[in-house]
Scaffold this active site. Sequence first.
Site, PDB file in Angstrom:
ATOM      1  N   THR A 126      -2.787  -2.446  -1.127  1.00  0.00           N
ATOM      2  CA  THR A 126      -1.342  -2.384  -1.307  1.00  0.00           C
ATOM      3  C   THR A 126      -0.882  -3.479  -2.256  1.00  0.00           C
ATOM      4  O   THR A 126      -1.513  -4.526  -2.329  1.00  0.00           O
ATOM      5  CB  THR A 126      -0.718  -2.612   0.089  1.00  0.00           C
TER       6      THR A 126
ATOM      7  N   VAL B  46       2.822   6.385   8.567  1.00  0.00           N
ATOM      8  CA  VAL B  46       3.540   5.435   7.709  1.00  0.00           C
ATOM      9  C   VAL B  46       3.271   4.031   8.240  1.00  0.00           C
ATOM     10  O   VAL B  46       3.350   3.796   9.449  1.00  0.00           O
ATOM     11  CB  VAL B  46       5.059   5.731   7.704  1.00  0.00           C
ATOM     12  N   GLY B  47       2.940   3.123   7.341  1.00  0.00           N
ATOM     13  CA  GLY B  47       2.647   1.741   7.745  1.00  0.00           C
ATOM     14  C   GLY B  47       3.858   0.834   7.659  1.00  0.00           C
ATOM     15  O   GLY B  47       5.010   1.280   7.738  1.00  0.00           O
TER      16      GLY B  47
HETATM   17  N1  ASP Z   1      -0.034  -2.459   5.007  1.00  0.00           N
HETATM   18  C1  ASP Z   1      -0.448  -1.235   4.380  1.00  0.00           C
HETATM   19  C2  ASP Z   1      -0.318  -0.102   5.371  1.00  0.00           C
HETATM   20  O1  ASP Z   1      -0.612  -0.317   6.531  1.00  0.00           O
HETATM   21  C3  ASP Z   1      -1.838  -1.256   3.857  1.00  0.00           C
HETATM   22  C4  ASP Z   1      -2.251  -2.496   3.081  1.00  0.00           C
HETATM   23  O2  ASP Z   1      -1.567  -3.503   3.081  1.00  0.00           O
HETATM   24  O3  ASP Z   1      -3.287  -2.448   2.411  1.00  0.00           O
HETATM   25  O4  ASP Z   1      -0.008   0.985   4.982  1.00  0.00           O
END
Ligand code: ASP
Length: 269
Positions: free
Chosen positions: A148, A178-179
């Site tokens: 990300t 969804v994160g």
């Molecule tokens: N935080 C992001 C999610 O959980 C993934 C990431 O930070 O790589 O969608």
Amino acid sequence: MAIAIILHGGAGDWNTYDTGKAKDILEKAAYIGLKILKNNGSSLDAVEKSINHLENSGYFDAGLGSVTQNDGKIRMDAGIMDGSNLKCGAVAAIEDIKNPISVARKVMEKTSHCLIVSKFAAEFAVKNGFKTIKIKPKQLFKKHSSDTVGAIALDKKGNIAVGNSTGGVYGKMIPGRVGDSPIAGAGYYADAYAGAATTGIGESFIRTVMSKQAVDMAKEKPLKDAVRTALKIVRQKTGCNGGIIMLDKNGDYAAHHTTKAMPWVYKKG
Ligand code: ASP
């Protein structure tokens, strides 16, 4: 007034070669943001345009480099926040759009809402002039975990903005998951004092509302302590590792990760 920008390319299991290339792309993105800030541009512009560069690079888990969900489809999340007025905008599970961070900004500026999801987000994007594009799934992310991107900028007026863009975590992802990245307070937060952006297993940052917590902690302790405490809480409460970047109104910054790596860059004007 100080101007500054900090960006990260995701906390995860990078190897040295990967982080080197990632840092080069992050450097370029940071200079794009810094140039905007030097020319009296807003922190929102700096965050959006530097993240656009990362989304377009295809190297990170965002925009053109996004990973697929379990059904083979790419669904992206992005969020952006203006610390001067606590306005934020986000899209989640959006498909076929190259720059979700720019759509998130449109949500913030053109609607009274904070988050629009799935096909409605894509419809909103098209209505606002964004072109749809078929993003080709990348093999790259088999090598390391998802990456990300996030950015925080401080402009000449002293305003802080923060943004995230992601294709989500790689592997075992139920379609529609969804994160934290588009959830204000969890994956990103900014007020008049400081901004924070997180990366890692999004569920752990949602459960601890970590970006808001970190910004509040920064008012009580040095940023470098705030980022460490933040990830300690995440580990203690959820058992997850991750990463976080922060920037305050003086241009001071901190970055920390408990994963193997997290490429990041900071530039001050
Ligand atoms: N935080 C992001 C999610 O959980 C993934 C990431 O930070 O790589 O969608």
